[in-house]
Design a protein around this motif. Sequence first.
Motif, short mmCIF file in Angstrom:
data_model
loop_
_atom_site.label_atom_id
_atom_site.label_comp_id
_atom_site.label_asym_id
_atom_site.label_seq_id
_atom_site.Cartn_x
_atom_site.Cartn_y
_atom_site.Cartn_z
N LYS A 64 -21.15 -10.22 75.81
CA LYS A 64 -20.52 -9.77 74.57
C LYS A 64 -21.03 -10.58 73.38
CE LYS A 64 -15.96 -8.74 72.61
NZ LYS A 64 -14.50 -8.80 72.84
N ARG A 65 -21.32 -11.85 73.60
CA ARG A 65 -21.81 -12.70 72.51
C ARG A 65 -23.27 -12.38 72.17
NH1 ARG A 65 -19.57 -17.51 71.00
NH2 ARG A 65 -21.66 -18.41 70.84
N SER A 66 -24.08 -12.06 73.16
CA SER A 66 -25.51 -11.88 72.91
C SER A 66 -25.87 -10.46 72.48
CB SER A 66 -26.31 -12.23 74.16
OG SER A 66 -25.90 -11.46 75.28
N GLN A 67 -25.04 -9.47 72.81
CA GLN A 67 -25.37 -8.07 72.52
C GLN A 67 -25.66 -7.81 71.05
OE1 GLN A 67 -22.59 -5.21 74.16
NE2 GLN A 67 -22.92 -3.84 72.43
N PRO A 68 -24.81 -8.24 70.09
CA PRO A 68 -25.11 -7.95 68.68
C PRO A 68 -26.40 -8.60 68.20
CG PRO A 68 -22.83 -8.66 68.95
CD PRO A 68 -23.53 -8.95 70.24
N HIS A 69 -26.75 -9.74 68.79
CA HIS A 69 -27.97 -10.44 68.35
C HIS A 69 -29.22 -9.67 68.77
CE1 HIS A 69 -25.60 -13.77 66.93
NE2 HIS A 69 -25.10 -14.00 68.13
N PHE A 70 -29.17 -9.00 69.92
CA PHE A 70 -30.31 -8.19 70.33
C PHE A 70 -30.48 -6.99 69.40
CE2 PHE A 70 -29.96 -10.35 74.48
CZ PHE A 70 -31.29 -10.68 74.65
N VAL A 71 -29.36 -6.39 69.00
CA VAL A 71 -29.44 -5.28 68.04
C VAL A 71 -30.09 -5.76 66.74
CG1 VAL A 71 -28.09 -3.60 66.75
CG2 VAL A 71 -27.39 -4.22 69.06
N GLN A 72 -29.63 -6.91 66.25
CA GLN A 72 -30.17 -7.45 65.01
C GLN A 72 -31.64 -7.84 65.16
OE1 GLN A 72 -28.77 -7.39 62.14
NE2 GLN A 72 -30.44 -8.41 61.06
N GLN A 73 -32.01 -8.31 66.34
CA GLN A 73 -33.39 -8.72 66.58
C GLN A 73 -34.35 -7.55 66.37
OE1 GLN A 73 -34.12 -10.13 70.55
NE2 GLN A 73 -36.31 -10.28 70.26
N TRP A 74 -34.02 -6.40 66.92
CA TRP A 74 -34.94 -5.27 66.80
C TRP A 74 -34.87 -4.61 65.43
CZ3 TRP A 74 -38.90 -5.06 69.73
CH2 TRP A 74 -38.85 -5.67 70.97
N ARG A 75 -33.74 -4.67 64.77
CA ARG A 75 -33.68 -4.19 63.40
C ARG A 75 -34.56 -5.06 62.50
NH1 ARG A 75 -27.17 -3.19 62.85
NH2 ARG A 75 -27.08 -1.21 63.96
N THR A 76 -34.47 -6.36 62.70
CA THR A 76 -35.28 -7.28 61.90
C THR A 76 -36.76 -7.12 62.21
OG1 THR A 76 -33.42 -8.84 62.04
CG2 THR A 76 -35.49 -9.68 61.16
N THR A 77 -37.09 -6.83 63.47
CA THR A 77 -38.48 -6.57 63.83
C THR A 77 -39.03 -5.39 63.05
OG1 THR A 77 -38.14 -7.44 66.07
CG2 THR A 77 -40.04 -6.00 65.73
N TYR A 134 -36.57 -14.86 63.65
CA TYR A 134 -36.45 -16.05 64.50
C TYR A 134 -34.99 -16.34 64.82
CZ TYR A 134 -36.16 -20.99 65.71
OH TYR A 134 -35.85 -22.18 66.33
N GLU A 135 -34.15 -16.30 63.80
CA GLU A 135 -32.73 -16.59 64.01
C GLU A 135 -32.10 -15.59 64.96
OE1 GLU A 135 -30.89 -19.09 63.08
OE2 GLU A 135 -32.52 -20.10 62.01
N ALA A 136 -32.38 -14.28 64.72
CA ALA A 136 -31.80 -13.26 65.58
C ALA A 136 -32.33 -13.39 67.01
CB ALA A 136 -32.10 -11.87 65.02
N GLY A 137 -33.65 -13.61 67.14
CA GLY A 137 -34.23 -13.73 68.48
C GLY A 137 -33.74 -14.97 69.20
N PHE A 138 -33.64 -16.09 68.46
CA PHE A 138 -33.18 -17.33 69.09
C PHE A 138 -31.74 -17.19 69.58
CE2 PHE A 138 -30.94 -21.39 68.78
CZ PHE A 138 -31.72 -22.18 69.61
N LYS A 139 -30.88 -16.62 68.73
CA LYS A 139 -29.48 -16.47 69.12
C LYS A 139 -29.35 -15.53 70.32
CE LYS A 139 -27.57 -17.44 64.53
NZ LYS A 139 -26.85 -16.87 63.35
N ALA A 140 -30.13 -14.44 70.30
CA ALA A 140 -30.06 -13.49 71.41
C ALA A 140 -30.52 -14.14 72.71
CB ALA A 140 -30.91 -12.26 71.09
N GLN A 141 -31.67 -14.84 72.66
CA GLN A 141 -32.20 -15.44 73.87
C GLN A 141 -31.36 -16.62 74.34
OE1 GLN A 141 -34.56 -14.09 75.61
NE2 GLN A 141 -34.99 -12.51 74.09
N PHE A 142 -30.86 -17.41 73.38
CA PHE A 142 -30.06 -18.57 73.77
C PHE A 142 -28.75 -18.13 74.42
CE2 PHE A 142 -26.67 -21.64 72.88
CZ PHE A 142 -27.20 -22.78 73.49
N ASN A 143 -28.06 -17.18 73.77
CA ASN A 143 -26.78 -16.74 74.32
C ASN A 143 -26.94 -16.08 75.68
OD1 ASN A 143 -24.35 -17.05 72.32
ND2 ASN A 143 -26.08 -16.49 71.03
N SER A 144 -27.99 -15.29 75.83
CA SER A 144 -28.20 -14.67 77.14
C SER A 144 -28.81 -15.66 78.13
CB SER A 144 -29.12 -13.46 77.00
OG SER A 144 -30.39 -13.85 76.51
N GLY A 145 -29.55 -16.66 77.61
CA GLY A 145 -30.19 -17.63 78.50
C GLY A 145 -29.23 -18.56 79.20
N ILE A 146 -28.06 -18.80 78.59
CA ILE A 146 -27.11 -19.69 79.26
C ILE A 146 -26.41 -19.00 80.43
CG2 ILE A 146 -26.70 -20.98 77.14
CD1 ILE A 146 -24.09 -19.48 76.81
#
Length: 642
Positions: A240-253, A291-303
Motif C-alpha cells: 500500500k505504501r509503494s503503490q502510489p510511488h510506482f504510479v508517480q514514477q511512470w508519470r514522471t518518466t 529519482y525521488e519517485a523511483g527511489f521511494k517506489a523501490q525502497f518501499n517495495s525493497g524492504i
Amino acid sequence: MAGPMGRMMAGTGPESRTLDFKVSGRRLLGHFRPERLTLYAMLFCVVLSVGLNVIGPKILGRATDLVFAGIIGREMPAGSSKDQVLDSMRERGDDDVADMLRGTDFTPGQGIDFDSVGRVLLFALVVFTVAGLLMAVATRLVNRAVNRTMYRMREDVQTKLSRLPLSYFDKRQRGEVLSRATNDIDNIGQTLQQSLGQLVNSLLSIVGVLAMMFWVSWILALVALVTVPLSAVVAARVGKRSQPHFVQQWRTTGKLNAHIEEMYTGHTLVKVFGRQDESARQFAEENDALYEAGFKAQFNSGIMQPLMFFVSNLNYVLVAVVGGLRVATGSLSIGDVQAFIQYSRQFSMPLTQVASMANLVQSGVASAERIFELLDAEEQQADPVPGVRPEELRGRVALEHVSFRYDPDTPLIEDLSLVVEPGHTVAIVGPTGAGKTTLVNLLMRFYDVTGGRITLDGVDIARMSRDELRAGIGMVLQDTWLFGGTIAENIAYGAAREVTRGEIEEAARAAHADRFIRTLPDGYDTVIDGEGSGVSAGEKQLITIARAFLSDPVILVLDEATSSVDTRTEVLIQKAMAKLAHGRTSFVIAHRLSTIRDADTILVMENGAIVEQGTHTALLTAEGAYARLYKAQFVQAVAEVD
C-alpha cells in the motif's frame, strides 16, 4: 514548441487519475484470453513440476531414515527384534531414548543398506530433473504468451493512435504519448515475463507444500501457519505504501521523455535563444522528480524481502523447536522432521517471492493503467458504414452555415457559408487566429463541424469515409514532414499506388526540385532522416510539393506552402502551382498577399467570419480589410528595401 502547453496541462485530464490496482490488473490479464491454450499448457507443466518438487523432500526424508536406521541397527545386538531392543532400553531406564527410536524402522545388527539408499537418491534425482525440465518448458510457454500479448497490445495502441482525433494530440506532449507507446509497454512485457510464471509457480507451491505439511504432521503444519497472518500484514502494508510511488514514477518518466523530445527536436531554437541553462534546469527538475519517485517506489517495495525473510526465520525456529520435541517423543522420525523443515522453507520461500514480486507487479500495473487511459481515450467520430461518395469527384465544395469551436465556451467560426466551384482557386487571408487553418482542418475532417455542414459535390463529407475524402485532396503544409528514407521514397509517399522512377522525377521537375536533388551525392537515392538533415528548409518544402504533384489530387490545399523558399523559387513554384491547379479546386492559405493575386476568389477572414471576398483588383478597389493588409505588407517591403 509544445512545451509550455504541455506544462500548463500537467496534472489535468486522465493522467491525474489514481491507479485502480484490481481493475487494471484484471483487465491486463484479460488481454491473455487469446493465449488460453498456451497458458493451460503452461499451467499443466507447472502443476506437474510443483508436484514433483513437493514430493522431493519426502523422498529425501526416506533416505535419511534409511541412513539413521542403519546407524542405529548396527549398534544393536543381532538376532533381536525391534520391540525386544526397545523393551530392554525401558528396563534399563532409557525411556526417552526408547520413545525416540520408536518412530525409526531399524533392524538390530544390520548396518546401512546402501543399495536402498542409492535407489532412493536416484529416484529423487529423476524427480528433481523432470521437475526442472517441466519448469523450463513452462517458462518458454510463458515467454511465448507474454510476447504475443505485447505484440497485440502494441497493435492496439497503434490502431488507437490512428483513431484518435487531432485534438487529443493538441492537448498532450508528443514525448509523453511516445513514452506510453514504448516505455510503458516494454515495462509491462518485462514485468509479465519476470512475474507471471513465477507467480503461478509460487502460488501452486504454497498449496502443494501446505498439503504435504499436513500429511507429514498436522501439528507442525499449524505451527508453520502461525506466521502467515504476519506475512500477509507485512505484504499489505508495504504494498500500500509503494503503490502510489510506482504510479508517480511512470508519470514522471513520461514527462521527462516529453521534455527530452522537445529539447532534441528544438535544439537549434534552444541554442539560438540561449536557453540551454533553462533547459538543463528543467531537465534536472524532472530528473530529480523521477529519482525521488523511483527511489521511494523501490525502497518501499525493497524492504518487503528482508521483512519476509525475518518472518520466514521465525517460522523456521518454531518448526525446529516443535519438531525436535515431536522426535523426542517418538511421534515423528528424524527423516520426517528433516522433510518438514524443507517444506517449511519451501512454504516460506514462495511467500517471500510473491511479496517480493509486488514491486514488479505494481510497476507493471501502473504502466498498464497508462496504456488503458490511452486505449480508453475518446475516439474521433466513426465513419458511416457504408460510406457515401459522389458519383463523380469534380471538386465543388460548399460550406453551409458552418460553426466550429475548439472550446465549447469559445466560438471560433460562426455561421460561415461559402461555395467554391470546381477548378477555382480560393485564397484565404487574414490575421493570425482568424480561422484560416481551422477552415482547412474542417475540410479535411481533422475536426468535425459543431454546426452546419460541408459538402463535396453535393455529398455531406460527414457521410463520407475519411479515407475516401482525403484520397482526393492533396495537402502541402507550412511545417514540412519527411521520414527516414530516400528522397524518392519521400516523394512517392504521396501516391496511393506503385509509381515508377520516371513519375517521381517528373513530379520533382514540376515542383522545381529536380535540379537540387541531382546535385546531392546519391541524387534521388540520397537518404535523409526524419528531420531532413542535409537539405535546407526550402528544399524540404520543394520535396513535399513534389509529393503533392504526384498524388494528382482533385482538391489542392496549400497552407503557406511557399513560406520557406526564396523569391526566385517562389516565382517558379507559383507557375508550377498554376499548372497543377488547372482544372482542380485549390485552397491557398497565404500571408504574403503577392502570391495570391491570380486567385479566382480571395476570402478575407477575421474572427472566424468572412468579412470580404472577391478578386485581388476588386478588393483593392473596395479599400477594406484586404486593402489594409496589402498596403501594410507593401509599406513593410519598401521599408526593408530602403
